[in-house]
Write an enzyme that holds these catalytic residues in place. Structure first.
Site, PDB file in Angstrom:
ATOM      1  N   PHE A 123       0.619  -1.159  -0.021  1.00 40.42           N
ATOM      2  CA  PHE A 123      -0.070   0.036   0.043  1.00 40.42           C
ATOM      3  C   PHE A 123       0.837   1.253   0.057  1.00 40.42           C
ATOM      4  O   PHE A 123       1.776   1.230   0.637  1.00 40.42           O
ATOM      5  CB  PHE A 123      -0.789   0.173   1.256  1.00 40.42           C
ATOM      6  N   ASP A 124       0.385   2.147  -0.634  1.00 41.84           N
ATOM      7  CA  ASP A 124       0.814   3.507  -0.435  1.00 41.84           C
ATOM      8  C   ASP A 124       0.397   3.998   0.666  1.00 41.84           C
ATOM      9  O   ASP A 124      -0.958   3.433   1.369  1.00 41.84           O
ATOM     10  CB  ASP A 124       0.383   4.479  -1.683  1.00 41.84           C
ATOM     11  N   LEU A 125       0.872   5.335   1.468  1.00 43.22           N
ATOM     12  CA  LEU A 125       0.221   5.406   2.569  1.00 43.22           C
ATOM     13  C   LEU A 125      -0.594   6.865   2.528  1.00 43.22           C
ATOM     14  O   LEU A 125      -1.982   6.838   2.435  1.00 43.22           O
ATOM     15  CB  LEU A 125       1.158   6.108   3.610  1.00 43.22           C
ATOM     16  N   ASP A 126      -0.515   7.910   2.056  1.00 42.79           N
ATOM     17  CA  ASP A 126      -0.844   9.275   1.898  1.00 42.79           C
ATOM     18  C   ASP A 126      -2.040   9.165   0.889  1.00 42.79           C
ATOM     19  O   ASP A 126      -1.857   8.889  -0.285  1.00 42.79           O
ATOM     20  CB  ASP A 126       0.042  10.358   1.569  1.00 42.79           C
TER      21      ASP A 126
ATOM     22  N   VAL B  81      -1.309  -0.957  -4.094  1.00 43.05           N
ATOM     23  CA  VAL B  81      -2.613  -0.135  -4.236  1.00 43.05           C
ATOM     24  C   VAL B  81      -2.140   1.191  -3.983  1.00 43.05           C
ATOM     25  O   VAL B  81      -1.249   1.380  -2.793  1.00 43.05           O
ATOM     26  CB  VAL B  81      -3.412  -0.722  -2.927  1.00 43.05           C
TER      27      VAL B  81
END
Length: 219
Positions: free
Chosen positions: A7-10, A161
């Site tokens: 996953f990306d975070l922001d 994602v």
């Protein structure tokens, strides 16, 4: 079979959008020839902070502006960061079913950990690759490749994602399945231009992609 989800975070699993915009507005005040607007900031979200500051100011010496950004960002973090619907539920189900979870982000580690811990997502994550851990940030595949190596996974078993084209392009460059999230501030039509393998409207929509039922009670 999918064994790993990165996953990306922001803007993907943690809603830091307003925090980021306000941090830029605060730190760039008086630093640019013309005031920087929200409309200019939003399309550039997802790039490393140094790159963004150099872009907005047209200067290479941006260390002091970055310090101002980080000071404001840290002081307002817990106040402005929000939770996206069903992210915790979906990550909990992935984790319960043995799916390896990693984070690949253009943030620094300190604020990455703050965002994950704020909503209890850190307990599901097995590895974190931040902008401090790579030579080449997204859309270069280095961060994804590093995360897969740590997790003992291969590209054909993995999904990335994210909410920006940097995530989608990094996924394609690494040879993993790309999943865009339609709650990106940049909008669904923006993401569609980059042809992600999947575009989801709710994090629970990710579960069938990895072969799990979207029935959250059926762990």
């Amino acid at each position: 079979m999918i064994q790993t989800v990165l996953f990306d975070l922001d803007g993907t699993i943690v809603d830091t959008n307003e925090l980021i915009v306000q941090s830029f507005l605060h730190s760039l005040e008086g630093e640019t020839a013309e005031p920087v607007s929200r409309e200019l900031i939003i399309p550039n979200m997802g790039r490393p902070l140094v790159e963004q500051m150099e872009f907005f100011t047209g200067r290479k010496e941006v260390e002091e502006i970055i310090k101002k950004y980080r000071t404001f960002n840290l002081s307002k973090h817990d106040e402005l960061v929000k939770e996206f619907p069903n992210v915790h539920t979906a990550m909990a189900k992935l984790h319960a079913n043995g799916i390896k979870i990693g984070i690949v982000t253009s943030k620094i580690r300190q604020t990455t950990l703050m965002g994950l811990k704020l909503y209890g997502l850190d307990t599901f994550v097995s590895t974190i690759v931040t902008v401090e851990d790579v030579k080449e940030p997204k859309p270069h595949p280095e961060g994804i490749i590093e995360a897969l190596k740590v997790l003992g996974s291969t590209a054909d078993q993995a999904i990335m994602v994210g909410d920006s084209h940097y995530d989608i392009e990094a996924a394609k460059n690494a040879g993993v399945i790309s999943v865009g999230v339609s709650w990106s501030w940049k909008g669904r039509s923006y993401l569609e231009q980059y042809n992600p393998d999947h575009l989801i409207d709710d994090m629970l929509d990710l579960l069938p992609i990895v072969g799990l039922t979207s029935d959250v009670d059926a762990v």
